[in-house]
Each structure stands twice: as structure tokens, then as C-alpha cells.
Enzyme design. Sequence first.
Site: not given
Ligand SMILES: NC(=O)c1ccc[n+]([C@@H]2O[C@H](COP(=O)([O-])OP(=O)(O)OC[C@H]3O[C@@H](n4cnc5c(N)ncnc54)[C@H](O)[C@@H]3O)[C@@H](O)[C@H]2O)c1
Length: 338
Positions: A125, A149, A153
Site C-alpha cells: 500500500s 496496519y 505492510k
Molecule cells: N482497498 C484499499 O484501499 C487497499 C489499499 C492498499 C492495499 N490494500 C490491500 O489489498 C488487499 C485486499 O484489500 P481489499 O480492499 O480487497 O480488502 P477486502 O477486505 O475486501 O479483502 C480481503 C479479503 O481477505 C479475507 N481475509 C482476511 N483475513 C483472512 C484470513 N486470515 N484468511 C482468509 N481470508 C482472509 C477477507 O474475508 C476478504 O475477503 C489487502 O491486503 C489490503 O490491505 C487495500
Amino acid sequence: MSTILLTGATGYIASHTWLELLAAGHDVVGLDDFSNSSPVVLERIAELSGREPVFVRAGVTDADALDALFSAYRIDAVVHFAAFKAVGESTQQPLRYYANNIGGLLALCTAMRAHGVGRFVFSSSATVYGRPETLPIREDAATGATNPYGETKLMGETILRDLAAAEPGWQSGVLRYFNPVGAHASGRIGEDPRGTPNNLMPYVAQVAVGRRPRLAVFGDDYDTPDGTGVRDYIHVVDLAVGHVKALERLLAHPGSFTVNLGTGRGYSVLELVRAYERASGRPVPYDIVARRPGDVDSCYADPARARELLGWTAERGLDAMCEDSWRWQSLNPAGFDG
Ligand SMILES: NC(=O)c1ccc[n+]([C@@H]2O[C@H](COP(=O)([O-])OP(=O)(O)OC[C@H]3O[C@@H](n4cnc5c(N)ncnc54)[C@H](O)[C@@H]3O)[C@@H](O)[C@H]2O)c1
């Protein structure tokens, strides 16, 4: 054609990436524990792709489940999305965040190593840049997390770098996302936050659709043209395509890399609100409230490295981001389980 494991597969970004991987001719095995997503996503992926999704319901910290998965499927590469992602919650529940985000990464890398799988794409991120000193932000800018958080990362990136240095068969692509927004053009999948949205666009969408009365804009005295914070919003489908390109690079060339995935262009909160009003034809009333601690004036990427290394550039602009978000929000006003 390769077989790719997606962890966090039914989440927001992974579900869009799943479709793009299938469209590019790859096979996908999805894993999720539904801690922040709905099983209905699997039905939508089946409908949109015309293929029955291959899916394992398990936690990514579950070593036995991972061992069984890698024994059952010949996986060529992994994209690791599974993580908790709410910054505020991470400051209140740091142990839970470290256990899931770092525990999950360690369990996954350990299982991959045991099964001879060494290609890894990591959801990082722009938060790893902390308070950026210069804009646009290049990958060699200083890093520094400002909350647990962000620490997960940064630590994840360090673990992957150390692994690649120690093990010749290990290669990782670290993708630093800027602000993912929007939804699939079909309106069938999109972002479905549980509870109060932490991010701006889903909040704006819920105001436009009538689920929430007004938007709170955190500060209008930042050093930006209209005083509200400027961010680099990136359409989730462009982001998904970036993952396909990163995987294809890892499968074809030796070597690890770290790239920004952003557009290189920043928009203010008020510019986004106005674009959303145009796209939805609905008013988005707002109040200016106090700044949120930790927020920076502006944050946008230098996307040159992704262009040079992966041949990837974001194609969709702010209007498409708002139109696609609105289609998803208006067709699914209460989300997947509504
Ligand atoms: N959306 C954002 O703004 C953003 C920005 C930068 C980085 N990210 C990173 O991208 C990735 C995806 O983000 P997103 O926005 O799609 O989030 P999201 O919460 O929609 O998706 C994450 C998924 O991981 C699953 N999950 C969490 N812990 C788990 C575990 N222990 N075992 C199995 N499944 C698990 C959740 O059920 C969910 O479906 C994450 O790592 C997040 O930190 C997101």
C-alpha cells in the site's frame, strides 16, 4: 496458462483480479474465510466468467489447510490479498492485525516453500510511504508506517525481501496500491464495506444512494487547490489488470520488484464529490469537519516504473470510476447480502 492461488479471493480487489486472470487465460484457485466478504461473490464470479469458481474456504493462517491446498492443486504463483485493512481498527486491535496480516503471510510463505512454489505477489500500500517528502512518490522514496496496519505492510515487504535474498527460487512482486475505487462495469461485483465505510468513495456512494444522510469532509485547510486532501484514485479493474501483468512478469523473468500502482494524478475530496454527483445525478451533501489525525495534504504516485517494468498504465479516469461505482451501488444498494 498458469494456476494462480488468490488468498482473500472473495474480497474487493481480489474478486476483480480473479475475473481478469480468467479472462487472460489463467486458472484460479481462491481461498477466503469470509471474515470480510460474502459467499455471494462466488455466484457472481461464476455468472460473469461462465466458469465454476475453484474455491477453498479456509483461513490463511491455517497451516494444515494450506498444506492440503498445495497438495491438491499444482500452484504456479500466489497473489496474497488476505489481510485486515482498517487503519483505525488496527490502532485499537494491534495484536489482531499482526496475527492475521503477519501470521497469514508467514504461514503462506512456509507452505509455499514446503511445496516448491516461489512466485509471490503481495498487496502492499502507499501507506508505507508515511508522510511523503516529495511528490509524485517514487518507489525509492523513504518509507515509514504511521499505524499498525501500515507496519504489517512494511514488515511484509521486509519478509519477502529477506526471503528472496536467502532463497534462489523465491521471487516476489510487491505492489503498492494507491486508492482503489470503482467497480466491475457489469455492476455485479464491487466494494461492499461492512459497517461504516473507512474510505471516501464507498461513503460518497452510500450518501448518493440514500443510505447515509451526509458526508463528513475531514478538513478544508490543507495545502491543496481547494483545501481538501488530494489522493491518487485508481479504478479497481486497472488495478486488477496490474496484478495480471505483475504475475506474467514473475512467470517470465527472474527477479523481484516493487512497483506503485496508481494513475499519477491526484484529485481532491471535493473534485471526487462533484464527479460522483455528475455520475449519479444525485446530490452528495457534505459538512466540513476537523482534520483526521495522520492525514497528509496530497499523495499521488509516480507510475513510471510499472509502465517500464510491467507495460502497465491505468486507463480509466475519474468519471469512469464514479460511473462504475454508482452502477454497483444503485444495483446493489445494500451490498451482496441485501
Ligand atoms: N482497498 C484499499 O484501499 C487497499 C489499499 C492498499 C492495499 N490494500 C490491500 O489489498 C488487499 C485486499 O484489500 P481489499 O480492499 O480487497 O480488502 P477486502 O477486505 O475486501 O479483502 C480481503 C479479503 O481477505 C479475507 N481475509 C482476511 N483475513 C483472512 C484470513 N486470515 N484468511 C482468509 N481470508 C482472509 C477477507 O474475508 C476478504 O475477503 C489487502 O491486503 C489490503 O490491505 C487495500
